[in-house]
Motif scaffolding. Structure first.
Motif, PDB file in Angstrom:
ATOM      1  N   LEU A 331     -38.432  92.134 -73.851  1.00  0.00           N
ATOM      2  CA  LEU A 331     -38.300  91.468 -75.140  1.00  0.00           C
ATOM      3  C   LEU A 331     -38.662  89.996 -74.975  1.00  0.00           C
ATOM      4  CD1 LEU A 331     -34.854  92.962 -76.261  1.00  0.00           C
ATOM      5  CD2 LEU A 331     -37.115  93.691 -77.032  1.00  0.00           C
ATOM      6  N   GLY A 332     -38.845  89.302 -76.074  1.00  0.00           N
ATOM      7  CA  GLY A 332     -39.054  87.859 -76.043  1.00  0.00           C
ATOM      8  C   GLY A 332     -37.730  87.161 -76.329  1.00  0.00           C
ATOM      9  N   ARG A 340     -35.229  85.796 -71.671  1.00  0.00           N
ATOM     10  CA  ARG A 340     -35.582  86.892 -72.571  1.00  0.00           C
ATOM     11  C   ARG A 340     -34.329  87.642 -73.048  1.00  0.00           C
ATOM     12  NH1 ARG A 340     -40.952  88.487 -72.638  1.00  0.00           N
ATOM     13  NH2 ARG A 340     -42.304  87.547 -71.063  1.00  0.00           N
ATOM     14  N   GLN A 413     -39.918  90.556 -84.047  1.00  0.00           N
ATOM     15  CA  GLN A 413     -40.072  89.630 -82.930  1.00  0.00           C
ATOM     16  C   GLN A 413     -41.554  89.603 -82.564  1.00  0.00           C
ATOM     17  OE1 GLN A 413     -38.702  90.508 -78.820  1.00  0.00           O
ATOM     18  NE2 GLN A 413     -37.331  88.743 -79.078  1.00  0.00           N
ATOM     19  N   ASN A 415     -45.117  89.737 -81.227  1.00  0.00           N
ATOM     20  CA  ASN A 415     -45.761  90.293 -80.023  1.00  0.00           C
ATOM     21  C   ASN A 415     -44.855  91.236 -79.236  1.00  0.00           C
ATOM     22  OD1 ASN A 415     -48.157  88.773 -80.479  1.00  0.00           O
ATOM     23  ND2 ASN A 415     -47.154  86.978 -79.562  1.00  0.00           N
ATOM     24  N   HIS A 416     -43.759  91.687 -79.838  1.00  0.00           N
ATOM     25  CA  HIS A 416     -42.846  92.595 -79.139  1.00  0.00           C
ATOM     26  C   HIS A 416     -42.426  93.715 -80.094  1.00  0.00           C
ATOM     27  CE1 HIS A 416     -42.342  90.199 -75.466  1.00  0.00           C
ATOM     28  NE2 HIS A 416     -42.417  89.146 -76.266  1.00  0.00           N
TER      29      HIS A 416
END
Length: 452
Positions: A331-332, A340, A413, A415-416
């Motif tokens: 995850l970010g 993260r 989120q 790009n995730h």
């Protein structure tokens, strides 16, 4: 000239009820003690040994923001009696109603001395608000006021008065101010004073009945020394409001223990079973510890939750140990202040995104959103919104819950895909979290279930 006694607070809230208003700090009328312009109250108070019934008139004289002043004066006395007068300053806060200051004419000489010496003693129980505030000035009344609410407080000039307070629920109460019984929140306080000449009089059991939109309407103080103080509302120009729901969606009782299991349909198909324990609790803030009992995750974590008028908030999360044989997607945010985000425990899935987890008095259709300016966005990097869907029937290994409150969150989120999706949480009144279904944007689904 009459000598004024001043005490500054130590800072640590006619008829059928009108419809309930939106709960919050902004509305001056929808409060347990309103700060409405022109508000007036007339009380009769007395003590079984030291004072016959006396009448007081209270008026809301000034307000700024959520702070306000209530002034009072006695009336209807004999010519040889001296009327008391003074004022008290209050503030509505996220933790409840607090008293910040008061001034009053001298303590009646016939009352017991509630200090270590008689000289310059400011402590008194001679009057309605003095009875209400004794030992409970910060807060006077805690919020949110939901089932099981308790709080501790201190008072007195040297903090020698302690109170253990408990909300006992909504009851019907009859007072002269209204022609029919009204709904009131009943609060009991076990009060102890130590170090004063009149300790037994300063100690005892006090009960206050609060009417939403009006304030305290009845007070009964049963002193350890055997006397009884009382106060009742005789008149007011305020109208009772229906109290907000006192349903407790996440009881955080010290020592309470629950078990959960969770898994992901693609990335962790085995159940991770975990035990959740309320390890510490004070004044609506609790520390919850989580330990694994079986499955692919080895975890030792703790979470600090605070229940305030703004809702249930995850204050901090600490993962002492978090290892897993499953390969959950990362995850970010990659450079977040706490590293993260991770899904390790059911509470991670519950708190992920933004605070609050749910509002203090949740109502159907209520919605709140993330903010890019918040600490939560810095930690999670999540945008989105949450909505209270209403009640649902939920069946999990721990049982069947017919009135679970469902909350749906749409989360993104950047790009995730695993950190994005739709999460639906279910909270049973008096029980807490019973189920989570998180449908991630990568096509997988995480499921949390209460098992015991």
């Amino acid at each position: 000239m009459k000598r004024l006694l001043t005490l500054a607070a130590v800072l640590v809230v006619c008829c059928q009820a009108a419809p309930a208003q939106a709960v919050g700090l902004d509305d001056p009328a929808a409060q347990w003690l309103p700060r409405s312009d022109g508000a007036t109250w007339i009380y009769q108070w007395g003590n079984s040994a030291f004072s016959p019934p006396r009448a007081e008139r209270y008026t809301m004289t000034a307000r700024t923001g959520t702070g306000f002043r209530v002034a009072w004066e006695e009336f209807g006395l004999r010519p040889d009696e001296f009327p008391a007068n003074g004022f008290a300053d209050f503030r509505h806060t996220d933790a409840g109603l607090i008293n910040t200051n008061f001034q009053s004419t001298p303590v009646p000489p016939q009352f017991p001395v509630l200090c270590g010496t008689a000289a310059r003693c400011s402590n008194t129980l001679a009057g309605t608000l003095f009875q209400v505030m004794w030992g409970t000035r910060s807060p006077v009344l805690a919020e949110p006021l939901v089932a099981g609410t308790t709080w501790n407080s201190v008072g007195g000039t040297t903090n020698d008065v302690t109170a253990s307070n408990r909300y006992r629920g909504v009851v019907d109460v009859s007072v002269p101010a209204f022609p029919v019984p009204v709904k009131a929140a009943k609060v009991e306080s076990v009060i102890t004073q130590a170090g004063a000449l009149g300790d037994p009089f300063g100690s005892g059991l006090r009960t206050v009945w609060w009417v939403y939109g009006v304030g305290p309407v009845k007070v009964l103080f049963q002193h350890t020394s055997g006397e009884t103080s009382y106060a009742t509302l005789q008149q007011t120009n305020l109208t009772p409001l229906a109290p907000p729901s006192d349903v407790n969606l996440m009881p955080l009782t010290l020592g309470a223990e629950s078990t959960y299991r969770w898994r992901n349909s693609r990335h962790m198909k085995r159940w991770s079973e975990q035990r959740v324990t309320v390890a510490a609790s004070a004044n609506n803030t609790s520390r919850i510890n989580v330990l694994d009992t079986r499955g692919p995750i080895d975890v030792n974590a703790s979470y600090l939750f605070s229940n305030r008028l703004g809702g249930l908030t995850n204050v901090t999360t600490r993962l002492r140990r978090a290892e897993t044989s499953s390969k959950l997607p990362a995850l970010g945010p990659a450079k977040g202040p706490e590293g993260r985000a991770r899904f390790v425990t059911p509470l991670d899935l519950m708190t992920y995104g933004f605070n609050p987890v749910f509002p203090s008095y949740a109502t159907d259709g209520q919605t709140w959103r993330s903010s890019r300016e918040s600490r939560d966005f810095a930690v999670y990097g999540v945008t989105g919104s949450s909505t209270v869907l209403g009640t649902r029937t939920v069946r999990v290994p721990a049982g069947r819950y017919r009135d679970a409150v469902a909350i749906r969150s749409r989360l993104r989120q950047s790009n995730h895909a695993f950190g994005s999706g739709t999460r639906t949480m279910y909270f049973a009144p008096g029980v807490g979290l019973v189920k989570i279904t998180f449908r991630h944007a990568d096509g997988s689904t995480s499921t949390v279930e209460k098992t015991g």
